[in-house]
Design a protein around this motif. Structure first.
Motif, mmCIF file in Angstrom:
data_model
loop_
_atom_site.group_PDB
_atom_site.id
_atom_site.type_symbol
_atom_site.label_atom_id
_atom_site.label_comp_id
_atom_site.label_asym_id
_atom_site.label_seq_id
_atom_site.Cartn_x
_atom_site.Cartn_y
_atom_site.Cartn_z
ATOM 1 N N LYS A 1 0.475 11.456 -13.286
ATOM 2 C CA LYS A 1 0.435 11.265 -11.842
ATOM 3 C C LYS A 1 1.501 10.301 -11.320
ATOM 4 C CE LYS A 1 -4.481 12.183 -11.373
ATOM 5 N NZ LYS A 1 -5.765 11.668 -10.919
ATOM 6 N N LYS A 2 2.205 9.616 -12.206
ATOM 7 C CA LYS A 2 3.095 8.548 -11.745
ATOM 8 C C LYS A 2 4.482 9.051 -11.359
ATOM 9 C CE LYS A 2 2.887 5.925 -15.509
ATOM 10 N NZ LYS A 2 3.130 4.806 -16.404
ATOM 11 N N ALA A 3 5.041 8.408 -10.353
ATOM 12 C CA ALA A 3 6.401 8.685 -9.897
ATOM 13 C C ALA A 3 7.400 8.128 -10.909
ATOM 14 C CB ALA A 3 6.634 8.022 -8.540
ATOM 15 N N THR A 4 8.646 8.521 -10.772
ATOM 16 C CA THR A 4 9.719 7.916 -11.558
ATOM 17 C C THR A 4 10.110 6.619 -10.868
ATOM 18 O OG1 THR A 4 10.530 10.088 -12.216
ATOM 19 C CG2 THR A 4 12.070 8.246 -12.411
ATOM 20 N N LEU A 5 10.134 5.525 -11.614
ATOM 21 C CA LEU A 5 10.493 4.215 -11.076
ATOM 22 C C LEU A 5 11.779 3.739 -11.723
ATOM 23 C CD1 LEU A 5 9.886 1.596 -9.453
ATOM 24 C CD2 LEU A 5 8.552 0.836 -11.442
ATOM 25 N N GLU A 6 12.768 3.404 -10.892
ATOM 26 C CA GLU A 6 14.027 2.851 -11.375
ATOM 27 C C GLU A 6 14.260 1.503 -10.713
ATOM 28 O OE1 GLU A 6 16.880 5.827 -10.261
ATOM 29 O OE2 GLU A 6 16.582 6.938 -12.110
ATOM 30 N N SER B 1 0.828 -1.213 0.000
ATOM 31 C CA SER B 1 0.000 0.000 0.000
ATOM 32 C C SER B 1 0.860 1.260 0.000
ATOM 33 C CB SER B 1 -0.975 0.003 1.174
ATOM 34 O OG SER B 1 -0.286 -0.095 2.395
ATOM 35 N N GLU B 2 1.982 1.245 0.751
ATOM 36 C CA GLU B 2 2.877 2.392 0.765
ATOM 37 C C GLU B 2 3.576 2.569 -0.580
ATOM 38 O OE1 GLU B 2 2.873 0.022 3.087
ATOM 39 O OE2 GLU B 2 2.618 0.980 5.035
ATOM 40 N N ILE B 3 3.979 1.458 -1.189
ATOM 41 C CA ILE B 3 4.647 1.525 -2.493
ATOM 42 C C ILE B 3 3.689 2.043 -3.557
ATOM 43 C CG2 ILE B 3 5.729 0.166 -4.327
ATOM 44 C CD1 ILE B 3 6.789 -1.694 -2.044
ATOM 45 N N LYS B 4 2.460 1.534 -3.559
ATOM 46 C CA LYS B 4 1.474 1.987 -4.545
ATOM 47 C C LYS B 4 1.168 3.471 -4.370
ATOM 48 C CE LYS B 4 -0.756 -2.475 -5.269
ATOM 49 N NZ LYS B 4 -1.961 -3.296 -5.053
ATOM 50 N N ALA B 5 1.063 3.922 -3.131
ATOM 51 C CA ALA B 5 0.815 5.346 -2.884
ATOM 52 C C ALA B 5 1.990 6.195 -3.370
ATOM 53 C CB ALA B 5 0.571 5.583 -1.389
ATOM 54 N N ALA B 6 3.198 5.723 -3.139
ATOM 55 C CA ALA B 6 4.389 6.463 -3.593
ATOM 56 C C ALA B 6 4.445 6.497 -5.115
ATOM 57 C CB ALA B 6 5.646 5.828 -3.020
ATOM 58 N N LEU B 7 4.050 5.403 -5.758
ATOM 59 C CA LEU B 7 4.058 5.355 -7.221
ATOM 60 C C LEU B 7 3.066 6.342 -7.837
ATOM 61 C CD1 LEU B 7 4.299 1.491 -7.833
ATOM 62 C CD2 LEU B 7 6.012 3.199 -8.482
ATOM 63 N N GLU B 8 2.064 6.735 -7.063
ATOM 64 C CA GLU B 8 1.041 7.669 -7.549
ATOM 65 C C GLU B 8 1.385 9.121 -7.268
ATOM 66 O OE1 GLU B 8 -2.643 6.352 -5.847
ATOM 67 O OE2 GLU B 8 -2.736 4.585 -7.136
ATOM 68 N N ASP B 9 2.609 9.398 -6.915
ATOM 69 C CA ASP B 9 3.037 10.766 -6.623
ATOM 70 C C ASP B 9 4.114 11.174 -7.625
ATOM 71 O OD1 ASP B 9 4.086 13.127 -5.626
ATOM 72 O OD2 ASP B 9 4.085 12.452 -3.542
ATOM 73 N N SER B 10 3.752 12.029 -8.552
ATOM 74 C CA SER B 10 4.676 12.418 -9.628
ATOM 75 C C SER B 10 5.909 13.165 -9.112
ATOM 76 C CB SER B 10 3.955 13.275 -10.674
ATOM 77 O OG SER B 10 3.510 14.486 -10.087
ATOM 78 N N ASN B 11 5.899 13.569 -7.866
ATOM 79 C CA ASN B 11 7.055 14.253 -7.280
ATOM 80 C C ASN B 11 8.066 13.280 -6.687
ATOM 81 O OD1 ASN B 11 6.127 16.927 -7.792
ATOM 82 N ND2 ASN B 11 4.665 16.658 -6.125
#
Length: 123
Positions: free
Chosen positions: A73-78, A12-22
């Motif tokens: 809306k998506k975060a940068t994922l590496e 749930s924390e990871i999904k919430a972080a992924l939804e933050d473009s910042n």
């Protein structure tokens, strides 16, 4: 090392972080072709090839969660992978939050190592 325990415990924390473009989220996992994987599987009593499956499942889940979010809306994922050397910890970074998880060094599967959490408080 393969990330599935961290993913399952913190989805749930990871999904919430992924939804933050910042945010910028970085995962460091073992490479599924690393020569040390078979030794870890044998030492901890996993079936041969299990870690490759766990690594691939972790990557696929992260990509699936990330791709389900609208581009604005998506975060940068590496996602990085250890291609050489053995593993003594897993490392996950979400923006200014860092999770450092030492690998267990015991054969007993019920042993859960601590997770060290750190937050960057300066700019």
């Amino acid at each position: 090392m393969y990330g599935s325990t961290f993913l399952n415990s913190n989805s749930s924390e990871i999904k919430a972080a992924l939804e933050d473009s910042n945010k910028k989220i970085t995962f460091m996992l073992a490479d599924e072709n690393n020569i040390f994987l078979e030794n870890y599987e044998e030492y901890w009593g996993y079936k041969k090839g299990a870690f490759k499956d766990y690594i691939n499942d972790t990557v696929e889940n992260l990509k699936k969660w990330h791709n389900a979010i609208s581009p604005d809306k998506k975060a940068t994922l590496e996602i990085y992978k250890y291609t050489k050397g053995c593993f003594t910890y897993s490392y996950y970074k979400m923006n200014n939050d860092l999770y450092f998880v030492p690998n267990k060094a015991v054969a007993e599967k019920s042993f859960k190592p601590i997770t060290i959490y750190a937050k960057k408080n300066y700019k």
